[in-house]
Design a protein around this motif. Structure first.
Motif, PDB file in Angstrom:
ATOM      1  N   ASN A 220       0.844  -1.193   0.000  1.00  0.00           N
ATOM      2  CA  ASN A 220       0.000   0.000   0.000  1.00  0.00           C
ATOM      3  C   ASN A 220       0.877   1.239   0.000  1.00  0.00           C
ATOM      4  OD1 ASN A 220      -2.599  -1.224   0.079  1.00  0.00           O
ATOM      5  ND2 ASN A 220      -2.267  -1.712   2.236  1.00  0.00           N
ATOM      6  N   THR A 221       0.384   2.300  -0.571  1.00  0.00           N
ATOM      7  CA  THR A 221       1.143   3.560  -0.569  1.00  0.00           C
ATOM      8  C   THR A 221       1.327   4.098   0.842  1.00  0.00           C
ATOM      9  OG1 THR A 221      -0.903   4.806  -0.908  1.00  0.00           O
ATOM     10  CG2 THR A 221       0.361   4.198  -2.878  1.00  0.00           C
ATOM     11  N   THR A 222       0.473   3.659   1.767  1.00  0.00           N
ATOM     12  CA  THR A 222       0.544   4.142   3.160  1.00  0.00           C
ATOM     13  C   THR A 222       1.439   3.268   4.030  1.00  0.00           C
ATOM     14  OG1 THR A 222      -1.486   2.901   3.620  1.00  0.00           O
ATOM     15  CG2 THR A 222      -1.718   5.241   3.074  1.00  0.00           C
ATOM     16  N   ASP A 223       2.094   2.266   3.443  1.00  0.00           N
ATOM     17  CA  ASP A 223       2.953   1.380   4.237  1.00  0.00           C
ATOM     18  C   ASP A 223       4.263   2.042   4.644  1.00  0.00           C
ATOM     19  OD1 ASP A 223       1.095  -0.614   4.053  1.00  0.00           O
ATOM     20  OD2 ASP A 223       2.157  -1.765   2.507  1.00  0.00           O
ATOM     21  N   TYR A 224       4.580   3.163   4.047  1.00  0.00           N
ATOM     22  CA  TYR A 224       5.888   3.780   4.253  1.00  0.00           C
ATOM     23  C   TYR A 224       5.738   5.159   4.888  1.00  0.00           C
ATOM     24  CZ  TYR A 224       6.680  -0.012   1.030  1.00  0.00           C
ATOM     25  OH  TYR A 224       6.677  -1.247   0.450  1.00  0.00           O
ATOM     26  N   ASP A 225       6.725   5.481   5.700  1.00  0.00           N
ATOM     27  CA  ASP A 225       6.688   6.740   6.448  1.00  0.00           C
ATOM     28  C   ASP A 225       7.195   7.869   5.558  1.00  0.00           C
ATOM     29  OD1 ASP A 225       6.428   8.585   8.453  1.00  0.00           O
ATOM     30  OD2 ASP A 225       8.277   8.006   9.493  1.00  0.00           O
ATOM     31  N   LEU A 226       6.300   8.394   4.737  1.00  0.00           N
ATOM     32  CA  LEU A 226       6.649   9.509   3.864  1.00  0.00           C
ATOM     33  C   LEU A 226       6.662  10.811   4.667  1.00  0.00           C
ATOM     34  CD1 LEU A 226       4.360   8.622   0.812  1.00  0.00           C
ATOM     35  CD2 LEU A 226       6.737   7.936   1.191  1.00  0.00           C
ATOM     36  N   MET A 227       7.334  11.809   4.141  1.00  0.00           N
ATOM     37  CA  MET A 227       7.339  13.117   4.787  1.00  0.00           C
ATOM     38  C   MET A 227       5.941  13.725   4.703  1.00  0.00           C
ATOM     39  SD  MET A 227      10.965  14.599   3.327  1.00  0.00           S
ATOM     40  CE  MET A 227      10.830  16.150   4.210  1.00  0.00           C
ATOM     41  N   PRO A 228       5.574  14.571   5.659  1.00  0.00           N
ATOM     42  CA  PRO A 228       4.241  15.195   5.621  1.00  0.00           C
ATOM     43  C   PRO A 228       4.045  16.039   4.364  1.00  0.00           C
ATOM     44  CG  PRO A 228       5.286  15.527   7.769  1.00  0.00           C
ATOM     45  CD  PRO A 228       6.335  14.979   6.857  1.00  0.00           C
ATOM     46  N   HIS A 229       2.841  16.024   3.864  1.00  0.00           N
ATOM     47  CA  HIS A 229       2.405  16.900   2.763  1.00  0.00           C
ATOM     48  C   HIS A 229       3.116  16.607   1.443  1.00  0.00           C
ATOM     49  CE1 HIS A 229       0.555  18.985   6.072  1.00  0.00           C
ATOM     50  NE2 HIS A 229       1.729  19.329   6.575  1.00  0.00           N
ATOM     51  N   ILE A 230       3.531  15.374   1.231  1.00  0.00           N
ATOM     52  CA  ILE A 230       4.080  15.029  -0.086  1.00  0.00           C
ATOM     53  C   ILE A 230       3.183  13.958  -0.707  1.00  0.00           C
ATOM     54  CG2 ILE A 230       6.432  15.571   0.652  1.00  0.00           C
ATOM     55  CD1 ILE A 230       7.027  12.580   0.550  1.00  0.00           C
TER      56      ILE A 230
END
Length: 322
Positions: A108-118
């Motif tokens: 899932n695209t949400t499986d990774y800790d992306l930076m906020p607002h990207i």
């Protein structure tokens, strides 16, 4: 008879007696000779063993356990996708992988800790890195966006593009990386065996929705460079797409591993937009059909565009099974 110089046979009389100090020196050199020879032999033996060790290490790195897939197909799935759309993508990839001995990975695209607002599209990069960890002996990663379908499942990637002879014939050399007039161009003398990154262009730039990366140390470097926090925090208009164009143009170590291939080889678009012309549009028989841009254009609906293609894909699949 007197001679101005001594004869060759004559022994000149020296006022100094012969020195005996050179005799012990010669004896000491002779006694050291075995040790010197032994040292040279020891150095040769160490070098020989190290070279064999390095050779064995390389063999271990390239070793593929039995049953290891040649390719892992990676597609990131956004939680907002409908169950039908999601199921169609998974079925499409798994069917193709089963035909050719590949495997699939659907994070899932949400499986990774992306930076906020990207944008969630940045998840492509850690997903590829994740796949490398899960399948450490698989030589190739094939990323395919969630807006694309494999429409010609009979074509294995090995004969479509990965075979060096095939790739050499399809490589686009001396081409501006970002058309039409980028001063940075693809290498004109790159050997296909040295290629580690394969993708296409559209009319606007690099088309990263379908790409191949050779797994290994270079791939780790490439993905880490692409995912640099500086690029993620920079407000690129096309997010990771523009970041990819940046690092390809300004990092020679990445450009030196890049092969561009014709768009319809790996990433045909289903619609003619500003990013593609008529010659690059999907035609039946093409490997990939990408309904590129349907997520960003509010007047389009990805699921509706997928529907007819999915129906046609099932028809083609069923024809082959008969």
């Amino acid at each position: 008879m007197q001679f101005p110089y001594p004869r060759k046979t004559s022994s000149p009389n020296s006022p100094f007696p012969p020195s005996r100090s050179s005799y012990p020196r010669r004896r000491s050199l002779r006694s050291l000779a075995p040790y010197l020879l032994g040292g040279v032999a020891l150095i040769w033996l160490i070098v020989h063993l190290l070279s064999r060790s390095n050779s064995n290490s390389t063999t271990a790195i390239n070793f593929r356990p039995p049953g290891t897939p040649e390719v892992v197909i990676v597609t990131t799935l956004d939680p907002s996708l409908s169950p039908t759309y999601r199921a169609n993508l998974i079925t499409n990839r798994r069917d193709y992988a089963a035909r050719h001995g590949y495997t699939t990975f659907f994070p899932n695209t949400t499986d990774y800790d992306l930076m906020p607002h990207i944008p969630n599209s940045w998840s492509t990069i850690p997903a590829l890195r994740h796949a490398m960890t899960l399948f450490p002996h698989t030589p190739w990663l094939f990323y395919l966006t969630s807006t694309a379908l494999i429409m010609n499942p009979a074509l294995p990637l090995s004969t479509q593009i990965l075979d060096p002879k095939v790739l050499e014939a399809k490589m686009i050399t001396d081409r501006p990386v970002v058309p039409p007039d980028s001063v940075i161009k693809t290498f004109s003398h790159l050997r296909p065996e040295r290629v580690d990154l394969i993708l296409t262009q559209d009319k606007e730039g690099l088309a990263g929705g379908s790409l191949l990366v050779r797994s290994g140390e270079w791939a780790k470097f490439f993905l880490d460079a692409w995912y640099d926090p500086l690029y993620r925090s920079y407000n690129f208009q096309k997010a990771e797409g523009h970041a990819l164009e940046h690092i390809v143009q300004w990092h020679g170590t990445i450009l030196a591993k890049l092969a561009l291939v014709p768009q319809r080889t790996l990433n045909s678009y289903t619609r003619e937009t500003g990013a593609t012309g008529t010659e690059d549009r999907y035609q039946e028989g093409d490997f990939i059909a990408n309904f590129h841009g349907c997520q960003r254009d509010t007047s389009r609906n990805c699921e509706e565009e997928m529907g007819p293609l999915m129906i046609r894909w099932r028809e083609l699949r069923d024809q082959e099974r008969r």
